[in-house]
Structure formats: structure tokens, C-alpha cells
Write a protein that holds these residues in place. Sequence first.
Motif, PDB file in Angstrom:
ATOM      1  N   VAL A   1       0.620  -1.182  -0.209  1.00  0.00           N
ATOM      2  CA  VAL A   1       0.154   0.090   0.031  1.00  0.00           C
ATOM      3  C   VAL A   1       1.147   1.283   0.336  1.00  0.00           C
ATOM      4  CG1 VAL A   1      -1.471   1.013   0.955  1.00  0.00           C
ATOM      5  CG2 VAL A   1      -1.718  -1.399   1.490  1.00  0.00           C
ATOM      6  N   ASN A   2       1.447   1.874  -1.178  1.00  0.00           N
ATOM      7  CA  ASN A   2       2.099   3.344  -1.064  1.00  0.00           C
ATOM      8  C   ASN A   2       0.850   4.251  -1.658  1.00  0.00           C
ATOM      9  OD1 ASN A   2       4.238   2.079  -0.743  1.00  0.00           O
ATOM     10  ND2 ASN A   2       3.399   0.952  -2.326  1.00  0.00           N
ATOM     11  N   THR A   3       1.090   5.164  -1.165  1.00  0.00           N
ATOM     12  CA  THR A   3       0.472   6.765  -1.719  1.00  0.00           C
ATOM     13  C   THR A   3       1.414   7.410  -2.174  1.00  0.00           C
ATOM     14  OG1 THR A   3      -0.209   6.325   0.485  1.00  0.00           O
ATOM     15  CG2 THR A   3      -0.575   8.647  -0.557  1.00  0.00           C
ATOM     16  N   ILE A   4       0.778   8.323  -3.128  1.00  0.00           N
ATOM     17  CA  ILE A   4       1.056   9.879  -4.505  1.00  0.00           C
ATOM     18  C   ILE A   4       0.317  11.093  -3.275  1.00  0.00           C
ATOM     19  CG2 ILE A   4       1.643   8.584  -6.875  1.00  0.00           C
ATOM     20  CD1 ILE A   4      -1.877   9.966  -7.782  1.00  0.00           C
ATOM     21  N   ALA A   5       1.134  11.786  -3.899  1.00  0.00           N
ATOM     22  CA  ALA A   5       1.159  13.108  -3.957  1.00  0.00           C
ATOM     23  C   ALA A   5       1.025  14.478  -4.885  1.00  0.00           C
ATOM     24  CB  ALA A   5       1.567  13.443  -2.206  1.00  0.00           C
ATOM     25  N   PRO A   6       0.247  14.665  -5.610  1.00  0.00           N
ATOM     26  CA  PRO A   6       0.288  14.677  -7.126  1.00  0.00           C
ATOM     27  C   PRO A   6      -0.077  16.051  -7.156  1.00  0.00           C
ATOM     28  CG  PRO A   6      -2.257  13.478  -7.132  1.00  0.00           C
ATOM     29  CD  PRO A   6      -0.855  13.771  -5.780  1.00  0.00           C
ATOM     30  N   VAL A   7       1.215  16.330  -8.405  1.00  0.00           N
ATOM     31  CA  VAL A   7       0.756  17.885  -8.679  1.00  0.00           C
ATOM     32  C   VAL A   7       0.278  17.729 -10.118  1.00  0.00           C
ATOM     33  CG1 VAL A   7       1.531  20.394  -8.819  1.00  0.00           C
ATOM     34  CG2 VAL A   7       2.161  18.600  -6.710  1.00  0.00           C
ATOM     35  N   ALA A   8      -0.802  18.263 -10.719  1.00  0.00           N
ATOM     36  CA  ALA A   8      -1.775  17.820 -12.465  1.00  0.00           C
ATOM     37  C   ALA A   8      -2.282  19.440 -12.845  1.00  0.00           C
ATOM     38  CB  ALA A   8      -1.784  16.513 -12.836  1.00  0.00           C
ATOM     39  N   ALA A   9      -2.193  19.209 -13.712  1.00  0.00           N
ATOM     40  CA  ALA A   9      -3.105  20.506 -14.337  1.00  0.00           C
ATOM     41  C   ALA A   9      -4.365  19.324 -14.349  1.00  0.00           C
ATOM     42  CB  ALA A   9      -2.544  20.997 -15.335  1.00  0.00           C
ATOM     43  N   THR A  10      -5.511  19.642 -13.765  1.00  0.00           N
ATOM     44  CA  THR A  10      -6.861  19.392 -13.656  1.00  0.00           C
ATOM     45  C   THR A  10      -7.965  20.285 -14.049  1.00  0.00           C
ATOM     46  OG1 THR A  10      -6.863  18.274 -11.858  1.00  0.00           O
ATOM     47  CG2 THR A  10      -6.022  16.811 -13.078  1.00  0.00           C
ATOM     48  N   ARG A  11      -9.512  20.016 -14.229  1.00  0.00           N
ATOM     49  CA  ARG A  11     -10.351  20.927 -13.599  1.00  0.00           C
ATOM     50  C   ARG A  11      -9.800  21.376 -12.504  1.00  0.00           C
ATOM     51  NH1 ARG A  11     -16.311  17.796 -13.245  1.00  0.00           N
ATOM     52  NH2 ARG A  11     -15.418  16.278 -12.086  1.00  0.00           N
ATOM     53  N   MET A  12      -9.847  20.074 -11.217  1.00  0.00           N
ATOM     54  CA  MET A  12      -9.172  20.834  -9.712  1.00  0.00           C
ATOM     55  C   MET A  12      -8.023  21.642  -9.388  1.00  0.00           C
ATOM     56  SD  MET A  12      -9.149  17.706  -7.169  1.00  0.00           S
ATOM     57  CE  MET A  12     -10.744  17.183  -6.602  1.00  0.00           C
ATOM     58  N   THR A  13      -7.289  21.992 -10.752  1.00  0.00           N
ATOM     59  CA  THR A  13      -6.238  22.677 -10.340  1.00  0.00           C
ATOM     60  C   THR A  13      -6.047  24.058 -11.400  1.00  0.00           C
ATOM     61  OG1 THR A  13      -5.178  21.544 -11.690  1.00  0.00           O
ATOM     62  CG2 THR A  13      -4.934  21.374  -8.979  1.00  0.00           C
ATOM     63  N   GLU A  14      -6.848  23.880 -12.786  1.00  0.00           N
ATOM     64  CA  GLU A  14      -6.517  24.487 -13.493  1.00  0.00           C
ATOM     65  C   GLU A  14      -6.695  26.234 -12.821  1.00  0.00           C
ATOM     66  OE1 GLU A  14      -8.855  22.554 -16.872  1.00  0.00           O
ATOM     67  OE2 GLU A  14      -6.835  21.448 -17.819  1.00  0.00           O
ATOM     68  N   PRO A  15      -7.872  26.392 -13.063  1.00  0.00           N
ATOM     69  CA  PRO A  15      -8.469  27.896 -12.340  1.00  0.00           C
ATOM     70  C   PRO A  15      -7.323  28.194 -11.879  1.00  0.00           C
ATOM     71  CG  PRO A  15     -10.032  26.272 -11.826  1.00  0.00           C
ATOM     72  CD  PRO A  15      -8.963  25.165 -12.190  1.00  0.00           C
ATOM     73  N   LEU A  16      -6.294  28.048 -11.045  1.00  0.00           N
ATOM     74  CA  LEU A  16      -5.163  28.701 -10.118  1.00  0.00           C
ATOM     75  C   LEU A  16      -3.674  28.108 -11.018  1.00  0.00           C
ATOM     76  CD1 LEU A  16      -5.605  25.957  -6.961  1.00  0.00           C
ATOM     77  CD2 LEU A  16      -6.653  27.935  -7.220  1.00  0.00           C
ATOM     78  N   MET A  17      -4.315  27.830 -12.208  1.00  0.00           N
ATOM     79  CA  MET A  17      -2.631  27.665 -12.410  1.00  0.00           C
ATOM     80  C   MET A  17      -2.081  28.225 -14.113  1.00  0.00           C
ATOM     81  SD  MET A  17      -1.731  24.059 -12.696  1.00  0.00           S
ATOM     82  CE  MET A  17      -1.269  22.313 -11.265  1.00  0.00           C
ATOM     83  N   THR A  18      -1.120  28.905 -13.874  1.00  0.00           N
ATOM     84  CA  THR A  18      -0.254  30.155 -14.927  1.00  0.00           C
ATOM     85  C   THR A  18      -0.175  29.521 -16.291  1.00  0.00           C
ATOM     86  OG1 THR A  18       1.624  30.067 -14.604  1.00  0.00           O
ATOM     87  CG2 THR A  18       1.302  31.631 -13.962  1.00  0.00           C
ATOM     88  N   PRO A  19      -1.044  29.589 -17.514  1.00  0.00           N
ATOM     89  CA  PRO A  19      -0.737  28.697 -18.923  1.00  0.00           C
ATOM     90  C   PRO A  19       1.185  27.978 -19.307  1.00  0.00           C
ATOM     91  CG  PRO A  19      -1.540  31.216 -18.780  1.00  0.00           C
ATOM     92  CD  PRO A  19      -1.060  31.336 -18.003  1.00  0.00           C
ATOM     93  N   GLU A  20       1.659  28.703 -18.004  1.00  0.00           N
ATOM     94  CA  GLU A  20       3.079  28.451 -18.311  1.00  0.00           C
ATOM     95  C   GLU A  20       3.340  26.443 -17.002  1.00  0.00           C
ATOM     96  OE1 GLU A  20       6.246  30.021 -15.939  1.00  0.00           O
ATOM     97  OE2 GLU A  20       7.553  28.912 -17.321  1.00  0.00           O
ATOM     98  N   VAL A  21       2.414  27.043 -16.182  1.00  0.00           N
ATOM     99  CA  VAL A  21       2.445  26.203 -14.828  1.00  0.00           C
ATOM    100  C   VAL A  21       1.348  24.748 -15.231  1.00  0.00           C
ATOM    101  CG1 VAL A  21       1.941  25.377 -12.802  1.00  0.00           C
ATOM    102  CG2 VAL A  21       3.045  27.503 -12.982  1.00  0.00           C
ATOM    103  N   LEU A  22       0.508  25.338 -16.486  1.00  0.00           N
ATOM    104  CA  LEU A  22      -0.285  24.584 -16.940  1.00  0.00           C
ATOM    105  C   LEU A  22       0.678  23.100 -17.791  1.00  0.00           C
ATOM    106  CD1 LEU A  22      -3.343  26.205 -18.247  1.00  0.00           C
ATOM    107  CD2 LEU A  22      -3.553  24.097 -15.818  1.00  0.00           C
ATOM    108  N   SER A  23       1.386  23.748 -18.639  1.00  0.00           N
ATOM    109  CA  SER A  23       1.826  22.256 -19.720  1.00  0.00           C
ATOM    110  C   SER A  23       2.662  22.127 -19.310  1.00  0.00           C
ATOM    111  CB  SER A  23       2.499  23.952 -20.599  1.00  0.00           C
ATOM    112  OG  SER A  23       3.422  24.329 -20.497  1.00  0.00           O
TER     113      SER A  23
END
Length: 305
Positions: free
Chosen positions: A190-212
Motif C-alpha cells: 500500500v503506497n501513496t502519491i501526492a500528485p501535482v497536475a493540471a486538471t479541472r481541480m487545479t486549472e483555475p489556479l495555474m498560469t499557462p506556463e504551469v499548466l503545460s
Amino acid sequence: MAIRYDGRVALVTGSGRGLGRSHARFLASRGALVVVNDMGSEVDGTGRSDEVADQVVEDIRAAGGEAVADYHDVATTDGAIGAVETTMDAYDKIDIVVNNAGILRDRTLAKLAPDDFDAVVAGHLSSSAYVTHAAWPYLRDRSYGRVVFTTSAAGLYGNFGQANYAAAKMALVGLMNTLALEGEPRNVRVNTIAPVAATRMTEPLMTPEVLSAMVAEYVTPVVGWFCSEDCSANGVVVEAGAGHFALVEVMEGAGYTFTDPGSVSPDDIAAHWGEIADMSAARPFADANSAVGKVLAAHQSAKAD
Ligand SMILES: NC(=O)c1ccc[n+]([C@@H]2O[C@H](COP(=O)([O-])OP(=O)(O)OC[C@H]3O[C@@H](n4cnc5c(N)ncnc54)[C@H](O)[C@@H]3O)[C@@H](O)[C@H]2O)c1
């Protein structure tokens, strides 16, 4: 030899969109038989659509893979059991559980309604616990299982306006810590990820550069490793995003031990705060007993001095 999942059955919750979709497609592309669970909700957990899971199943089949859809809300006990039943009905076994589904209802604590706290805890913590609980007997019986949880930097480190989400996400680390111990004798990791990704959850908070830079598919390789037969990791958290992967650990400092515990005052704590808070010799512990053992050993050695 590339890691593959031929003949392995994987249930991926919330895999109609975002990170879950990436995990499901990847596992299927390497031979897994995948159950695409998704209730097709809005980010806040309201609304329903079967099309979201159906679309991913269609994509997987179009690419030559094998998948079935499941539309249960895994934040309920019945829904979690239902998702595992769909898996057993379709493929007669379960090898891999990727707990990915989740929702957001961001508010500062001052504005947070109890219902919004409960819904988010249910969406992340209860869903992962219920689905894993429903799958657990099947994993144990066949002495094989790879389980993945999804935490977040918000839980590991805190994030303004996400009290409910952070509480649920850090609780998953506690759940993992114990299930890693309970699963180990039966080859259930049993293991765990702590992801960071551009999805609909996070897109509103990200600049275009971060998104890509933050493509969901960039997170999936560590899920692929955790789901593999040869995965040697058990009970770990890995932060993953934009090609960066790093182990995250709960650590305890060497600490300071008073010779006479009964005489310690808050003034003594203040006087020794530098040593108590010194993390230069910090280390993790394999389980709670080891951490308690350190406390006792420190007490005994302080007494002996
Ligand atoms: N995107 C990030 O940067 C990020 C960071 C940290 C953690 N996470 C976590 O990763 C996971 C996936 O997030 P995402 O960004 O892909 O979000 P997303 O909203 O794009 O996808 C989540 C999917 O889960 C489904 N879902 C939600 N609750 C469900 C339930 N109870 N039962 C069945 N399906 C359900 C939704 O319908 C949606 O399709 C979540 O647990 C999230 O908290 C994401």
C-alpha cells in the motif's frame, strides 16, 4: 523488460477524468483489465453522468485495451462495495486498487459548513477506506495486492482555505501506514502519491506556463511502479508532478529528555525548546511501536546518566 500488468485486474476510482483517467489508460495500455469507476460529478461532488466513465472505457477499447465502466459513488459504503462487485462480476478477481476519486469544497474554517467538511472527508478518506475494505478480502485470499492512495501537498503541509481537504488527505497517510503493515504478510503493498497536475481541480489556479508542465500523465509512472508486481516499496508517500518524484516522510527529531519527568514545567519546555525542535538528527519510524520504543529508551538512558 518493461513493467506490464497482463492479466491483472485494476479498479481505478474517479478515473473518468484527470489523473485517474491517465492511470486507467496507462494500466490498460500495459495489459491490465481495468474498471473505470466514475460517478461523473462536478468538482464539488454534485451532479452525475455515466458518460464520463463510458468515454474512458471507449478510449481504452479503441486503443486495444480491456475495460468496463462503473458509476458508483465510492464515498458511500454501498457504492464502494458496488464498485468492487462490478470488478468481481467482470473479471472474477482484483489485484490493483487505485484510490483516486475526490472532490473539493474549499472554504476557510470560519466559513466552512459541517456538511462541506463531511462531504470532503467522505469523498477522499471514507471512499478510499471503503473501497480498500471491500477489496481487501479478495487481495488477502490470493496473497496479492497493490493499493495506491492519493494524498496532497495540502494535507502534508497545509493550504489556506482547504481545512476539510487537508484533513482528509493527511488521514489517508495514517490509513496507508497501518494497511501497509497489515497487508505486508499477504503480499499486499500500500503506497501513496501526492500528485501535482493540471486538471479541472487545479486549472483555475495555474498560469499557462504551469499548466503545460503539469500534465496528468507525468504523474502516472509512479502509480505504475506502485501497481507493479516487482514494486519493492510499501508504506511510502511519493510527491509526483512535472517529471519530479520525491519521497515524503514523517520524521521525528532526536529530542530532549528530562531526567525527572514529574518535575517538568512549561518553563523547562521553553528553556529546552531549541533541543526539542532540533530536526538535525531526525528519522522516520517503521511503526508506532518503534516510535514508542524510542521514548522509553530515551527515558531509561536519561535516568541512567
Ligand atoms: N490535480 C492535482 O494537482 C492534485 C493534487 C493533489 C491531489 N490530487 C488528487 O488527485 C485525485 C484526482 O484529482 P483530479 O485532479 O484528477 O480531479 P478531477 O476532478 O479531474 O477528477 C476526479 C474524478 O473523480 C470523480 N469522482 C469524485 N468523487 C467520486 C466518487 N465519490 N465516486 C466516484 N467518482 C468520483 C469525478 O467525477 C471526477 O471525474 C483527487 O483525489 C485529488 O484530490 C490532485
